[in-house]
Scaffold this motif. Structure first.
Motif, PDB file in Angstrom:
ATOM      1  N   UNK B 217      57.097  62.584  37.993  1.00  0.00           N
ATOM      2  CA  UNK B 217      56.175  62.902  39.313  1.00  0.00           C
ATOM      3  C   UNK B 217      54.996  62.135  39.602  1.00  0.00           C
ATOM      4  N   UNK B 218      54.528  62.456  40.677  1.00  0.00           N
ATOM      5  CA  UNK B 218      53.339  61.605  41.344  1.00  0.00           C
ATOM      6  C   UNK B 218      52.170  62.276  40.338  1.00  0.00           C
ATOM      7  N   UNK B 219      51.396  61.030  39.976  1.00  0.00           N
ATOM      8  CA  UNK B 219      50.130  61.570  38.902  1.00  0.00           C
ATOM      9  C   UNK B 219      49.327  60.046  38.693  1.00  0.00           C
ATOM     10  N   UNK B 220      48.192  60.235  38.178  1.00  0.00           N
ATOM     11  CA  UNK B 220      47.239  59.178  38.123  1.00  0.00           C
ATOM     12  C   UNK B 220      47.856  58.454  36.675  1.00  0.00           C
ATOM     13  N   UNK B 221      48.135  57.021  36.823  1.00  0.00           N
ATOM     14  CA  UNK B 221      48.703  56.498  35.572  1.00  0.00           C
ATOM     15  C   UNK B 221      47.313  55.592  34.972  1.00  0.00           C
ATOM     16  N   UNK B 222      46.320  55.199  36.009  1.00  0.00           N
ATOM     17  CA  UNK B 222      45.347  54.300  35.357  1.00  0.00           C
ATOM     18  C   UNK B 222      44.029  54.636  36.386  1.00  0.00           C
ATOM     19  N   UNK B 223      42.992  54.423  35.608  1.00  0.00           N
ATOM     20  CA  UNK B 223      41.693  54.376  36.457  1.00  0.00           C
ATOM     21  C   UNK B 223      40.796  53.295  35.884  1.00  0.00           C
ATOM     22  N   UNK B 224      40.621  52.324  36.794  1.00  0.00           N
ATOM     23  CA  UNK B 224      40.010  51.028  36.341  1.00  0.00           C
ATOM     24  C   UNK B 224      38.917  50.915  36.975  1.00  0.00           C
ATOM     25  N   UNK B 225      37.759  50.500  36.289  1.00  0.00           N
ATOM     26  CA  UNK B 225      36.308  50.243  36.961  1.00  0.00           C
ATOM     27  C   UNK B 225      36.523  48.507  37.226  1.00  0.00           C
ATOM     28  N   UNK B 226      36.115  48.114  38.183  1.00  0.00           N
ATOM     29  CA  UNK B 226      36.188  46.491  38.441  1.00  0.00           C
ATOM     30  C   UNK B 226      34.666  46.330  38.413  1.00  0.00           C
ATOM     31  N   UNK B 227      34.336  45.376  37.549  1.00  0.00           N
ATOM     32  CA  UNK B 227      33.092  44.912  37.340  1.00  0.00           C
ATOM     33  C   UNK B 227      32.837  43.434  37.652  1.00  0.00           C
ATOM     34  N   UNK B 228      33.782  42.948  38.256  1.00  0.00           N
ATOM     35  CA  UNK B 228      33.934  41.428  38.741  1.00  0.00           C
ATOM     36  C   UNK B 228      32.902  41.162  39.758  1.00  0.00           C
ATOM     37  N   UNK B 229      31.908  40.405  39.629  1.00  0.00           N
ATOM     38  CA  UNK B 229      30.946  40.212  40.734  1.00  0.00           C
ATOM     39  C   UNK B 229      31.412  39.803  42.143  1.00  0.00           C
ATOM     40  N   UNK B 230      31.052  40.210  43.185  1.00  0.00           N
ATOM     41  CA  UNK B 230      31.620  39.804  44.620  1.00  0.00           C
ATOM     42  C   UNK B 230      30.921  38.672  44.879  1.00  0.00           C
ATOM     43  N   UNK B 231      31.378  37.779  45.959  1.00  0.00           N
ATOM     44  CA  UNK B 231      32.988  37.775  46.382  1.00  0.00           C
ATOM     45  C   UNK B 231      33.758  37.400  45.312  1.00  0.00           C
ATOM     46  N   UNK B 232      34.968  38.057  45.313  1.00  0.00           N
ATOM     47  CA  UNK B 232      35.856  37.986  44.119  1.00  0.00           C
ATOM     48  C   UNK B 232      36.999  36.798  44.781  1.00  0.00           C
ATOM     49  N   UNK B 233      36.967  35.709  44.388  1.00  0.00           N
ATOM     50  CA  UNK B 233      37.985  34.685  44.799  1.00  0.00           C
ATOM     51  C   UNK B 233      39.298  34.970  44.018  1.00  0.00           C
ATOM     52  N   UNK B 234      40.527  34.496  44.676  1.00  0.00           N
ATOM     53  CA  UNK B 234      41.612  34.755  44.016  1.00  0.00           C
ATOM     54  C   UNK B 234      41.814  34.111  42.775  1.00  0.00           C
TER      55      UNK B 234
END
Ligand SMILES: Nc1ncnc2c1ncn2[C@@H]1O[C@H](COP(=O)(O)OP(=O)(O)OP(=O)(O)O)[C@@H](O)[C@H]1O
Ligand SMILES: [Mg+2]
Lengths: 252, 264
Positions: B217-234
């Motif tokens: 069933x549909x559910x949340x499997x992860x909740x991730x905070x992204x702290x990488x400074x912008x701009x984020x290069x690939x």
């Protein structure tokens, strides 16, 4: 390119008239049932110069205008009801198609019995000829409003009647235009059916009058007028309108 | 009012959705809990069919929740409203109106025509389409149309901007330009953005926070905070790391779906 096309079309016409003249010259048929092109053009010229055709055309357009306007109004109302109410559509939608499939000439005896040999009877036939095709197209127009657009409008807080007139109506204009074009074509045919069996005035009546006096030149002349007007109105009014709308609405 | 309540902005509590068609019932997801704070840029990532669009439609008020509640600043969401602007995958603009009138559409009745036009001009400038305000929609490219849609959503001054794969139909090049523009707009307007996407890279590039959904069933499997400074290069190592992490999470889900399909 454009000129090229025009020249081709004119050449085609010249060839057709040439063959016609050739058959006439070969004397295959009697002159009374196969007049020369020249005789037909003379009849046309005389008809217009004497004013008879103008009077007839004026009367026909009067009938058409009244009948078609009524057909558009009534057809639109019926179409909106069937388009918006599932209940109405399930109950009577089928019969709309049945009514639409009845050829307009079928209505003529009915109209004469109801209204006698009056101009009103002619208008009645035109109304019946145009209403159902209009209604069917307006119904499709409403059914085909892209749900994406109503959803988008709803997210902006638009609902109820404003949703209907600000989104659903303008979104249905392309189908509505096709409906108009078809209603015109159907009404034009109905007009001729009605007038042929009427007591005049009108182009259809003039046609049956010419038949009574065995004037094949006039008969052919009037048939040409009917065809030319049909093509001109379609090309310069409805086809143009429809193209403009389709382009703007991003459907082309 | 206690401390905890002050922070509440967009709150989803035990939210579930079940579609009921004639005989069948289909549960898309259940027990979704999500707390989003103001000004946050949150991406929702997940395999196709897990219910991302459904969830966003529910926040928009286009779909009702079968279970649970959704509230914005404490008031329950039941219907659509101008406090939530939505940008769809297809631009969904009105072809009978020119660009400017499309943007003023939601403003009618709320301000004078002149004010609405000035307002529209402001947002058209923001999406760099000032030159096209008199044009009709069919005269614009896909990317330009999507920019008009964004301007239209912003013009209502919503509290939350909901975006459902808004750049999914655009080419790679245009998409990058749109990313930069969206970042600028977000910083300028301080909106809260809920952004649905298929692209892990897009989510990492844009978001403060990535919510990864699983399916069946549909559910949340992860909740991730992204702290990488912008701009984020690939090419940024942290970006690459995170991309791998999310990829493996999603691969697990996709494999599960494949297995289920094969066993049927
Ligand atoms: N109106 C509806 N009636 C019945 N089922 C629906 C309806 N809308 C969506 N669903 C089902 O709900 C599930 C989730 O759909 P949804 O569109 O939210 O997925 P999604 O995560 O946005 O997928 P995608 O990434 O492909 O856009 C799908 O299995 C779909 O078949
Ligand atoms: Mg989706």
């Amino acid at each position: 390119m454009k000129w090229n096309l025009i020249i081709k079309r004119i050449l085609f016409l010249v060839v057709v008239i040439g063959i016609w003249q050739l058959i006439f010259t070969l004397n295959i048929f009697e002159d009374i049932i196969f007049p020369s092109p020249f005789k037909v053009f003379t009849a046309l010229y005389e008809g217009f110069a004497g004013g008879d055709f103008f009077v007839a055309l004026g009367a026909s357009f009067k009938h058409l205008f009244s009948g078609l306007s009524l057909a558009i109004v009534i057809g639109t109302i019926i179409g909106v009801i069937f388009g918006k109410s599932k209940q109405a559509d399930e109950t009577a939608g089928m019969y709309l198609i049945a009514m639409q499939s009845i050829p307009s000439i079928v209505w003529v005896p009915l109209a004469i019995m109801l209204f006698g040999f009056t101009e009103f009877a002619v208008v009645f036939v035109i109304v019946l000829g145009g209403t159902f095709v209009m209604a069917l197209n307006v119904r499709s127009a409403i059914h085909n409003v892209p749900p994406q657009l109503t959803r988008a409008a709803r997210t902006m807080g638009t609902k109820g009647f404003p949703l209907f007139y600000r989104v659903e109506i303008p979104a249905s204009i392309p189908y509505f235009m096709s409906g108009l074009r078809l209603a015109w074509a159907f009404s034009w045919r109905a007009l001729m059916a009605g007038e042929l069996l009427s007591n005049g005035p009108g182009l259809g009546y003039t046609l049956s009058y010419a038949q009574d006096y065995a004037r094949m030149d006039q008969v052919i002349g009037i048939i040409i007028i009917i065809g030319v007007i049909g093509a001109l109105v379609d090309h310069f009014v409805f086809s143009k309108l429809e193209k403009t709308v389709m382009r703007r609405w991003g459907l082309q | 009012m206690n401390e905890g309540e002050v922070l509440l902005f967009l709150q989803l509590k035990q939210v579930g959705k079940t579609f009921t068609t004639e005989e069948k019932q289909f549960q898309v997801f259940s027990n979704i809990d999500l707390d989003i704070t103001e000004n946050q840029f949150v991406s929702i990532l997940g395999p196709s069919g897990c219910g991302k669009s459904t969830l966003l439609s529910m926040v928009a008020g286009l779909e009702e929740a079968s279970e649970g509640t959704i509230s914005l600043e404490g008031s329950l969401i039941k219907t659509p409203g101008p406090d939530r602007g939505m940008v769809f995958q297809q631009p969904s603009l009105f072809p009978w109106l020119n660009v400017r009138d499309n943007i003023t559409f939601p403003l009618k009745g709320k301000m004078t025509k002149q004010e609405a036009n000035d307002h529209a001009d402001h947002f058209l400038k923001m999406v760099q389409l000032s030159r096209f305000k008199e044009n009709y929609i069919f005269e614009l490219s896909g990317g330009m149309q999507q920019r008009v849609a964004i301007a239209r959503a912003l013009a209502m001054d919503p509290k939350v901007l909901l975006m459902d794969e808004p750049f999914g139909a655009l080419d790679e090049q245009t998409r990058h330009i749109m990313h930069d523009e969206l970042m600028k707009i977000w910083q300028e307007t301080q909106k809260t953005i809920l952004f649905v996407t298929h692209s892990i890279n897009e989510a990492i590039k844009l978001s403060d926070r990535i919510v990864v959904m699983g399916t069946r069933p549909g559910r949340i499997i992860a909740d991730i905070n992204v702290d990488i400074p912008r701009p984020r290069e690939r090419s940024n190592l942290e970006v690459i790391e995170l991309e791998k992490e999310i990829m493996s999470l999603l691969e697990g889900e996709i494999n599960k779906v494949l297995k289920e399909e094969l066993n049927q």
